[in-house]
Design a protein around this motif. Sequence first.
Motif, PDB file in Angstrom:
ATOM      1  N   PRO A   7       0.822  -1.215   0.000  1.00 25.00           N
ATOM      2  CA  PRO A   7       0.000   0.000   0.000  1.00 25.00           C
ATOM      3  C   PRO A   7       0.852   1.259   0.000  1.00 25.00           C
ATOM      4  O   PRO A   7       2.030   1.229   0.360  1.00 25.00           O
ATOM      5  CB  PRO A   7      -0.772  -0.116   1.318  1.00 25.00           C
ATOM      6  N   ALA A  33     -10.153  -1.498   0.364  1.00 28.61           N
ATOM      7  CA  ALA A  33      -9.464  -1.489   1.656  1.00 28.61           C
ATOM      8  C   ALA A  33      -9.078  -2.904   2.038  1.00 28.61           C
ATOM      9  O   ALA A  33      -9.853  -3.839   1.848  1.00 28.61           O
ATOM     10  CB  ALA A  33     -10.353  -0.882   2.730  1.00 28.61           C
ATOM     11  N   VAL A  36      -4.272  -3.862   7.254  1.00 23.55           N
ATOM     12  CA  VAL A  36      -2.889  -3.394   7.268  1.00 23.55           C
ATOM     13  C   VAL A  36      -2.332  -3.577   8.676  1.00 23.55           C
ATOM     14  O   VAL A  36      -3.019  -3.327   9.657  1.00 23.55           O
ATOM     15  CB  VAL A  36      -2.818  -1.899   6.874  1.00 23.55           C
ATOM     16  N   ASP A  59      -7.713   0.174   7.537  1.00 20.81           N
ATOM     17  CA  ASP A  59      -6.631   0.740   6.739  1.00 20.81           C
ATOM     18  C   ASP A  59      -6.073   2.043   7.307  1.00 20.81           C
ATOM     19  O   ASP A  59      -5.472   2.836   6.597  1.00 20.81           O
ATOM     20  CB  ASP A  59      -7.099   0.950   5.301  1.00 20.81           C
TER      21      ASP A  59
END
Length: 69
Positions: A7, A33, A36, A59
Amino acid sequence: MPLPKRPSRSPATTGLTTGSQQTFIASFCSGTAQSVTWTVTGNGCNATNCGTVTSTGTDSATYTAPASL
């Protein structure tokens, strides 16, 4: 098996004073999304001496700078 996508984060860089906070948001070229994992790393970092990062959504996360250096 497709490789995981890396990302981008916004903001890409920031300057903070001790004790201040910054929210970061990850985005993916797919526009979808994804979960993460956020970490704080750097030369000499251990425990919370480099600050803390708290996930605020799938995210996004908020970084809190240490109270003192």
